[in-house]
Scaffold this motif. Sequence first.
Motif, PDB file in Angstrom:
ATOM      1  N   LEU A   3       0.713  -1.277   0.015  1.00 16.48           N
ATOM      2  CA  LEU A   3      -0.005   0.124  -0.050  1.00 16.48           C
ATOM      3  C   LEU A   3       1.042   1.158  -0.051  1.00 16.48           C
ATOM      4  O   LEU A   3       2.009   1.268   0.543  1.00 16.48           O
ATOM      5  N   LYS A   4       0.563   2.189  -0.635  1.00 16.05           N
ATOM      6  CA  LYS A   4       1.227   3.481  -0.980  1.00 16.05           C
ATOM      7  C   LYS A   4       1.810   4.294   0.114  1.00 16.05           C
ATOM      8  O   LYS A   4       2.807   4.474   0.298  1.00 16.05           O
ATOM      9  N   HIS A   5       0.846   4.468   1.147  1.00 19.69           N
ATOM     10  CA  HIS A   5       0.978   4.977   2.618  1.00 19.69           C
ATOM     11  C   HIS A   5       2.195   4.217   3.166  1.00 19.69           C
ATOM     12  O   HIS A   5       2.749   4.728   4.127  1.00 19.69           O
ATOM     13  N   ARG A   6       1.946   3.091   3.191  1.00 20.96           N
ATOM     14  CA  ARG A   6       2.740   2.214   4.315  1.00 20.96           C
ATOM     15  C   ARG A   6       4.191   2.293   3.494  1.00 20.96           C
ATOM     16  O   ARG A   6       5.176   2.472   4.202  1.00 20.96           O
ATOM     17  N   TRP A   7       4.203   2.261   2.058  1.00 19.40           N
ATOM     18  CA  TRP A   7       5.605   2.356   1.672  1.00 19.40           C
ATOM     19  C   TRP A   7       6.419   3.632   1.779  1.00 19.40           C
ATOM     20  O   TRP A   7       7.317   3.907   2.035  1.00 19.40           O
ATOM     21  N   ASP A  19       1.955  -5.697  14.284  1.00 24.67           N
ATOM     22  CA  ASP A  19       0.783  -5.317  15.216  1.00 24.67           C
ATOM     23  C   ASP A  19       0.566  -3.529  15.085  1.00 24.67           C
ATOM     24  O   ASP A  19      -0.016  -3.110  15.962  1.00 24.67           O
ATOM     25  N   ASN A  20       1.118  -3.102  14.218  1.00 24.71           N
ATOM     26  CA  ASN A  20       0.900  -1.505  13.992  1.00 24.71           C
ATOM     27  C   ASN A  20       0.603  -1.358  12.589  1.00 24.71           C
ATOM     28  O   ASN A  20       0.581  -1.987  11.631  1.00 24.71           O
ATOM     29  N   VAL A  21      -0.243  -0.021  12.413  1.00 25.95           N
ATOM     30  CA  VAL A  21      -0.890   0.527  11.013  1.00 25.95           C
ATOM     31  C   VAL A  21      -0.502   1.571  10.909  1.00 25.95           C
ATOM     32  O   VAL A  21       0.024   2.484  11.973  1.00 25.95           O
ATOM     33  N   ILE A  22      -0.545   2.322   9.815  1.00 27.74           N
ATOM     34  CA  ILE A  22      -0.355   3.704   9.503  1.00 27.74           C
ATOM     35  C   ILE A  22      -1.698   4.128   9.097  1.00 27.74           C
ATOM     36  O   ILE A  22      -2.434   3.794   8.422  1.00 27.74           O
ATOM     37  N   ILE A  23      -2.081   5.296   9.869  1.00 27.89           N
ATOM     38  CA  ILE A  23      -3.104   5.966   9.583  1.00 27.89           C
ATOM     39  C   ILE A  23      -2.818   7.407   9.147  1.00 27.89           C
ATOM     40  O   ILE A  23      -1.902   7.851   9.074  1.00 27.89           O
TER      41      ILE A  23
END
Length: 87
Positions: A3-7, A19-23
């Motif tokens: 996913l672009k935001h993760r990259w 167990d972490n995410v990007i918001i």
Amino acid sequence: WKLKHRWIWEQEYGEIPIDNVIIFADGNKENFDIKNLLLVSRKELAVLNKNKLIKNNTELTKIRVNIAKVKKDKAKKINKKQVKKND
């Protein structure tokens, strides 16, 4: 494939911990500015969603992420006390 935001976040800060995410701090999933991407744990995200703390204001969302961290830590301490009480 990622996913672009993760990259984008990983290019700046490195691998996203398990167990972490990007918001998106401003709620706009088309705003990929690194300042708009926040790392939160899945438990913190659950608190944010349950309490409707993610809004369209980046600064308020950052403050609310800190509130979610406090609520998560408080719940963890309460759970530990309950476990000790039941032993």
